[in-house]
Design a protein around this motif. Structure first.
Motif, mmCIF file in Angstrom:
data_model
loop_
_atom_site.group_PDB
_atom_site.id
_atom_site.type_symbol
_atom_site.label_atom_id
_atom_site.label_comp_id
_atom_site.label_asym_id
_atom_site.label_seq_id
_atom_site.Cartn_x
_atom_site.Cartn_y
_atom_site.Cartn_z
ATOM 1 N N ARG A 272 0.778 -1.117 0.015
ATOM 2 C CA ARG A 272 0.009 0.133 0.133
ATOM 3 C C ARG A 272 0.866 1.148 0.059
ATOM 4 N NH1 ARG A 272 -5.294 -0.034 2.317
ATOM 5 N NH2 ARG A 272 -5.989 2.269 2.534
ATOM 6 N N LEU B 9 -4.197 5.828 -7.053
ATOM 7 C CA LEU B 9 -4.752 4.930 -6.098
ATOM 8 C C LEU B 9 -5.305 3.658 -6.649
ATOM 9 C CD1 LEU B 9 -6.618 4.871 -3.510
ATOM 10 C CD2 LEU B 9 -8.453 5.893 -4.713
ATOM 11 N N TRP B 10 -5.100 2.681 -5.490
ATOM 12 C CA TRP B 10 -5.290 1.094 -5.699
ATOM 13 C C TRP B 10 -4.356 0.524 -6.984
ATOM 14 C CZ3 TRP B 10 -7.321 -0.005 -1.580
ATOM 15 C CH2 TRP B 10 -8.283 0.693 -1.042
ATOM 16 N N ASP C 47 -16.745 6.142 -4.152
ATOM 17 C CA ASP C 47 -16.234 6.359 -2.705
ATOM 18 C C ASP C 47 -14.874 6.374 -2.460
ATOM 19 O OD1 ASP C 47 -16.497 5.427 0.022
ATOM 20 O OD2 ASP C 47 -16.195 3.530 -0.383
ATOM 21 N N SER C 48 -13.905 5.856 -3.396
ATOM 22 C CA SER C 48 -12.623 5.865 -3.252
ATOM 23 C C SER C 48 -12.295 7.444 -3.430
ATOM 24 C CB SER C 48 -12.077 4.957 -4.273
ATOM 25 O OG SER C 48 -11.856 3.534 -3.714
ATOM 26 N N ALA D 142 -13.099 9.813 -0.675
ATOM 27 C CA ALA D 142 -12.344 9.258 0.564
ATOM 28 C C ALA D 142 -11.081 10.066 0.414
ATOM 29 C CB ALA D 142 -12.368 7.706 0.849
ATOM 30 N N VAL D 143 -10.464 9.777 -0.974
ATOM 31 C CA VAL D 143 -9.138 10.676 -1.057
ATOM 32 C C VAL D 143 -9.298 12.080 -0.916
ATOM 33 C CG1 VAL D 143 -7.211 10.728 -2.849
ATOM 34 C CG2 VAL D 143 -8.175 8.707 -2.383
ATOM 35 N N GLN E 26 -9.038 12.757 2.488
ATOM 36 C CA GLN E 26 -7.777 12.929 3.062
ATOM 37 C C GLN E 26 -6.714 13.786 2.693
ATOM 38 O OE1 GLN E 26 -6.541 8.771 2.795
ATOM 39 N NE2 GLN E 26 -8.499 8.033 3.810
ATOM 40 N N VAL F 181 -13.126 7.284 7.260
ATOM 41 C CA VAL F 181 -13.906 6.088 6.648
ATOM 42 C C VAL F 181 -15.388 6.399 6.143
ATOM 43 C CG1 VAL F 181 -12.479 4.444 7.730
ATOM 44 C CG2 VAL F 181 -14.631 5.128 8.762
ATOM 45 N N THR F 182 -15.883 5.768 5.218
ATOM 46 C CA THR F 182 -17.513 5.839 4.585
ATOM 47 C C THR F 182 -18.141 5.265 5.468
ATOM 48 O OG1 THR F 182 -16.289 5.813 2.365
ATOM 49 C CG2 THR F 182 -18.657 5.719 2.679
ATOM 50 N N VAL F 183 -19.246 6.236 6.022
ATOM 51 C CA VAL F 183 -20.369 5.420 6.917
ATOM 52 C C VAL F 183 -21.488 5.384 6.006
ATOM 53 C CG1 VAL F 183 -19.400 6.119 9.264
ATOM 54 C CG2 VAL F 183 -20.809 7.456 8.288
ATOM 55 N N ARG G 90 -16.768 15.506 13.197
ATOM 56 C CA ARG G 90 -15.818 14.604 12.477
ATOM 57 C C ARG G 90 -16.521 14.382 11.163
ATOM 58 N NH1 ARG G 90 -16.393 9.973 16.582
ATOM 59 N NH2 ARG G 90 -14.964 8.826 14.956
ATOM 60 N N LYS G 91 -17.569 14.664 10.827
ATOM 61 C CA LYS G 91 -18.218 14.322 9.457
ATOM 62 C C LYS G 91 -18.205 15.174 8.500
ATOM 63 C CE LYS G 91 -22.297 14.308 11.698
ATOM 64 N NZ LYS G 91 -23.509 14.177 12.055
ATOM 65 N N LEU H 247 -21.152 10.057 3.134
ATOM 66 C CA LEU H 247 -20.923 10.548 4.578
ATOM 67 C C LEU H 247 -19.487 10.016 5.019
ATOM 68 C CD1 LEU H 247 -21.887 12.402 6.882
ATOM 69 C CD2 LEU H 247 -23.113 10.371 7.462
ATOM 70 N N VAL I 202 -16.644 9.943 7.992
ATOM 71 C CA VAL I 202 -16.312 10.312 9.318
ATOM 72 C C VAL I 202 -14.835 10.133 9.607
ATOM 73 C CG1 VAL I 202 -16.644 9.497 11.888
ATOM 74 C CG2 VAL I 202 -18.808 9.675 10.240
ATOM 75 N N ILE J 296 -11.575 9.406 11.613
ATOM 76 C CA ILE J 296 -11.255 8.467 12.581
ATOM 77 C C ILE J 296 -9.716 8.780 13.014
ATOM 78 C CG2 ILE J 296 -12.431 6.441 11.790
ATOM 79 C CD1 ILE J 296 -10.022 5.574 10.169
#
Ligand SMILES: CCCCCCCC(=O)SCCNC(=O)CCNC(=O)[C@H](O)C(C)(C)COP(=O)(O)OP(=O)(O)OC[C@H]1O[C@@H](n2cnc3c(N)ncnc32)[C@H](O)[C@@H]1OP(=O)(O)O
Length: 211
Positions: free
Chosen positions: A64, A83-84, A129-130, A133-134, A137, A144-146, A174-175, A202, A204, A206
């Motif tokens: 990773r 990514l990935w 989603d990826s 999230a990136v 970040q 993380v996705t909730v 945090r959201k 959404l 959140v 961590i």
């Protein structure tokens, strides 16, 4: 960390990335080959030898590349984030972030098929989603996705380019809420791109350092 160790890690990241890219080509070729059955069986035998050789020394999860603070700074300065790159099961994306908007280009290959001739909806959700999230970040929020709400508006044909875009629309404690789209190319000059898939995530935060 010693310079020699860092060089070895960089070399492993680069070489494994190239290896996994070749494995992806192999996956497509294996799934779509129309060679004679006896030829396919012979190739399977050769591949089994290679798989055993690779597994002689292995790690529990894929290599990773971490989106750490230095990498975040590079992305914020205009570099794309691969990514990935090291997981052949995931769809690789080169994510760019400019003026708070994340984007990536993608040509869905044969393995992305869901309904005949078009992209699987779960994979569309995964790439958005990826991307989102990136993006969070890169804003230095380790998330993380909730929740992910996805709307499929048009089929995505295989083999033709699409564009992914995403942006953050709200943060509260945090959201983080982010929205993204997969866009089909315009049908002609002056025409708009078509939104094939839209999603709202959404996310959140961590604890821990960004990775
Ligand atoms: C580098 C690229 C990586 C790409 C990764 C792609 C993204 C992913 O797929 S992530 C993987 C899938 N997601 C997960 O595994 C997350 C699983 N969930 C968890 O681990 C926990 O719910 C976790 C850590 C997020 C939150 O737990 P916890 O720290 O106890 O916080 P908690 O108090 O429950 O929730 C925080 C806030 O989020 C809200 N929230 C949490 N879960 C949800 C949910 N499912 N729906 C709506 N709101 C939620 C809570 O209501 C709370 O809101 P508020 O602050 O207003 O009260």
């Amino acid at each position: 960390m010693l310079d020699a160790d860092a060089e070895l890690i960089d070399e492993r990241i680069a070489v494994t990335g190239d290896l996994v890219a070749t494995v992806r080509e192999l996956m497509t070729a294996a799934a779509t080959s129309e060679l004679a059955p006896e030829e396919l069986e012979a190739i399977r035998g050769e591949l089994a030898v290679l798989a055993a050789r690779l597994a002689e020394r292995s790690r529990p999860t894929p290599l990773r590349q971490h989106l750490d603070l230095a990498a975040i700074d590079r992305v914020r300065a205009g570099a794309s984030w691969p990514l990935w790159r090291h997981n052949p099961l995931a769809i690789p994306l080169d994510v760019r972030v400019h003026d708070g908007v994340a984007s990536a280009d993608l040509v869905p290959g044969p393995l992305y098929e869901g309904p005949p001739g078009s992209m699987h909806g779960g994979l569309s959700a995964a790439v958005l989603d990826s991307l989102l999230a990136v993006l969070a970040q890169v804003q230095r929020r380790r998330v993380v996705t909730v929740g992910l709400q996805v709307s499929y508006r048009a089929a995505i044909p295989l083999g033709a380019p699409v564009r992914l875009v995403g942006r953050i629309v709200g943060t509260e404690g945090r959201k983080t809420t982010a929205v993204g789209e997969i866009l089909l190319p315009a049908s002609g000059p002056g025409q708009p791109e078509t939104v094939a898939v839209s999603a709202e995530a959404l996310l959140v935060e961590i604890p821990g350092a960004p990775d």
